[in-house]
Design a protein around this motif. Structure first.
Motif, PDB file in Angstrom:
ATOM      1  N   ASP A  53      20.611 -78.169  64.344  1.00 55.40           N
ATOM      2  CA  ASP A  53      20.158 -76.912  65.361  1.00 55.40           C
ATOM      3  C   ASP A  53      19.829 -77.069  66.190  1.00 55.40           C
ATOM      4  N   LYS A  54      19.295 -78.188  66.494  1.00 54.13           N
ATOM      5  CA  LYS A  54      18.539 -79.262  67.720  1.00 54.13           C
ATOM      6  C   LYS A  54      19.911 -79.683  69.265  1.00 54.13           C
ATOM      7  N   PRO A  55      20.712 -78.691  70.382  1.00 48.88           N
ATOM      8  CA  PRO A  55      20.728 -79.066  70.868  1.00 48.88           C
ATOM      9  C   PRO A  55      20.429 -80.409  71.592  1.00 48.88           C
ATOM     10  N   SER A  56      19.676 -80.370  71.940  1.00 42.83           N
ATOM     11  CA  SER A  56      19.474 -82.301  72.631  1.00 42.83           C
ATOM     12  C   SER A  56      19.830 -83.002  71.380  1.00 42.83           C
ATOM     13  N   LEU A  57      19.278 -83.250  69.850  1.00 40.89           N
ATOM     14  CA  LEU A  57      20.189 -84.086  69.451  1.00 40.89           C
ATOM     15  C   LEU A  57      21.717 -84.059  69.144  1.00 40.89           C
ATOM     16  N   ASN A  62      26.866 -86.384  70.597  1.00 44.57           N
ATOM     17  CA  ASN A  62      28.462 -86.107  71.867  1.00 44.57           C
ATOM     18  C   ASN A  62      28.225 -87.425  72.284  1.00 44.57           C
ATOM     19  N   ALA A  63      27.352 -87.424  72.932  1.00 40.63           N
ATOM     20  CA  ALA A  63      27.452 -88.551  74.376  1.00 40.63           C
ATOM     21  C   ALA A  63      27.909 -89.685  73.615  1.00 40.63           C
ATOM     22  N   TYR A  64      27.219 -90.006  72.737  1.00 40.87           N
ATOM     23  CA  TYR A  64      27.444 -91.458  72.172  1.00 40.87           C
ATOM     24  C   TYR A  64      28.594 -91.851  71.373  1.00 40.87           C
ATOM     25  N   VAL A  65      29.013 -90.704  70.788  1.00 42.01           N
ATOM     26  CA  VAL A  65      30.950 -90.574  70.800  1.00 42.01           C
ATOM     27  C   VAL A  65      30.945 -90.881  71.275  1.00 42.01           C
ATOM     28  N   GLU A  66      31.348 -90.411  72.787  1.00 39.77           N
ATOM     29  CA  GLU A  66      33.080 -90.063  73.707  1.00 39.77           C
ATOM     30  C   GLU A  66      32.170 -91.539  74.675  1.00 39.77           C
TER      31      GLU A  66
END
Ligand SMILES: Nc1ncnc2c1ncn2[C@@H]1O[C@H](COP(=O)(O)OP(=O)(O)O)[C@@H](O)[C@H]1O
Ligand SMILES: [Mg+2]
Lengths: 241, 242
Positions: A53-57, A62-66
């Motif tokens: 539930d940590k938006p930054s994580l 998500n960025a990593y996956v993309e």
């Protein structure tokens, strides 16, 4: 078809062609093995991060996956092999201390490990999110901490649920090791081409390679099916919440 | 034991709890009812911090739930919770379900945890199921195991969130019987339920919620005798006619 070609000696080499292919197979399996360990570890961490539930994580995950999913694999190989050492002096210093084969091997593991980890992260996220929210609540309610709840409650079920897509990822990873030929790693595809071009026995060389890739992929498939059966939960209905 | 003071909670701009205040004393059984979506689950989950809240204060046994310095796992370990969908851990045998919290949270030895867990399993009448997995039990049996799991932690209070609503009718009573027994033994209980038979039998107080507010907070006799609010009257007549 001339099977005798496989026991013919490699010109200027030590050993027969079959030994060259076997050595290529060794590099293929070694690359796949270490890349899988790296991919599974990183993919699990990133996948878990995306369900917190940590938006930054979540955003970082998500960025990593993309990033790793959207760039063609062969481009990633070239970036890791040619670009990164030039950008990062520490990597450069380390790389020049390696012999070329070691450099190619390590680069292939890192590149395939990261590429595959992004795909595993996606599966792990989906697996965790397919569990009912009540499972997490139940873990917390008996006093488990967040890491304990992931470790003992969420991940054991999530991994079980994603065994089928993980099986495809194992097989993809094995097939993707062939792209390492592009940076010169002497893996199976590299050796197959070499044999074909030097002996003009394209049919024999590629028939052998096809057979070997099929046997590895099918073995991986069998191993995963075995694992799936071993960890099956009695009475659990797949997809039931 | 449980003090809820002026608790409000929002999901974005939607207010799901509106200045809720109530309390549960030691040994008291409080039933919470109200229409679907009125905030009952949310309220009961704020008590063990499964749901955060923005305003107000909740204390359990003198410890503030909303205080960021509170050790939540430790606090939660003292409060048992039973969920609508049982939420047993499907990959663990019944015995493991009963012992994991005791071992990982309370630091009990596996033997000690097992002994305590089996005692609770026996108490809910399912000792012969100890080596099965949750998926091999009926819904009613799973819920009884879930109660045993919570009791194994020696809780000072128990929270129930509609423990019988996911059950087939013929299994409701086996779960209610366990709950009635618990109540009669003096367990402090806060139960979200529409089982008014249960409320009549063991509740000390009944709380009626509507649209995020506690509309009625009355002793059992007052509540069933003459609910003050029209909403509660309507609600009661609807569920009692089933
Ligand atoms: N995570 C959430 N985000 C937004 N709204 C929610 C969320 N959880 C619950 N709600 C809303 O809050 C209200 C109260 O829900 P709940 O406490 O589950 O009600 P009850 O248990 O009385 O049926 C409902 O209108 C529900 O739609
Ligand atoms: Mg509810």
């Amino acid at each position: 078809m001339n099977l005798g070609i496989f026991i013919e000696q490699v010109p200027d080499g030590d050993g027969a062609w079959w030994e060259m292919l076997a050595s290529g197979l060794g590099w293929t399996l070694g690359t796949a093995f270490f890349a899988w360990i790296m991919a599974f570890t990183l993919g699990s961490i990133v996948g878990v991060a995306r369900t917190t539930d940590k938006p930054s994580l979540v955003r970082a995950g998500n960025a990593y996956v993309e990033l790793f999913r959207n760039i063609p694999l062969i481009v990633q190989f070239f970036v890791w092999y040619f670009v990164v050492p030039g950008l990062v002096p520490a990597v450069k210093a380390w790389v020049v201390s390696l012999d070329p084969t070691e450099h190619q091997f390590v680069t292939s593991i890192v590149c395939l490990g990261l590429f595959t980890s992004a795909r595993i992260a996606e599966q792990v996220r989906a697996g965790i999110q397919s569990l009912s929210h009540g499972q997490r609540d139940a873990g917390y309610a008996i006093g488990l901490t967040r890491p304990q709840t992931y470790r003992h409650v969420l991940l054991p079920m999530a991994y079980r649920i994603i065994i089928p897509p993980l099986t495809s990822e194992v097989m993809n990873l094995i097939k993707n090791t062939a792209v390492a030929y592009s940076i010169g790693l002497v893996e199976l595809f590299f050796r197959t081409r070499e044999m074909a071009e030097m002996t003009f026995r394209y049919f024999e060389a590629f028939a052998a390679a096809t057979l070997i890739y099929m046997v590895i992929a099918m073995s991986a498939n069998r191993v995963m099916a075995l694992i799936e059966r071993r960890v099956a939960v009695p009475g659990y209905i797949a997809g039931g919440k | 034991m449980i003090e809820i003071k002026n608790v409000s909670k929002w999901y974005g701009s939607f207010q799901v709890l509106n200045h809720c205040s109530t309390h549960v004393r030691k040994g008291e059984v409080v039933v919470v009812c109200g229409p679907s979506g009125s905030g009952k689950s949310t309220l009961i989950k704020t008590v063990n911090a499964l749901e955060p809240f923005q305003k107000g204060e909740i204390t359990v046994d003198g410890i503030s739930v909303g205080d960021s310095k509170t050790d939540l796992p430790k606090l939660r370990a003292k409060i048992g919770m039973v969920f609508q969908n049982f939420e047993l851990f499907p990959h663990m045998k019944i015995t493991e379900n009963l012992t994991i919290g005791q071992i990982k949270v309370l630091g009990r030895s596996p033997d000690e945890a097992r002994e305590r867990g089996l005692k609770m399993l026996d108490r809910v009448g399912l000792i012969d199921q100890m080596d099965k997995y949750p998926g091999q039990l009926s819904g009613g049996q799973q819920q009884r195991v879930a109660i045993a799991r919570a009791l194994s932690m020696d809780p000072i209070a128990m929270l129930f969130d509609e423990p019988t609503s996911a059950l087939d009718p013929e299994m409701i009573n086996e779960v209610l019987d366990v709950m009635v027994e618990l109540a009669q033994e003096g367990m402090t209980m806060m139960c979200v339920t529409h089982e008014m038979g249960f409320a009549r039998k063991v509740a000390h107080r009944v709380i009626f919620m509507d649209q995020g507010s506690i509309v009625e907070d009355a002793t059992k006799d007052d509540f069933f005798g003459k609910p003050r609010s029209e909403r509660a009257q309507q609600f009661l007549s609807k569920i009692l006619h089933h």
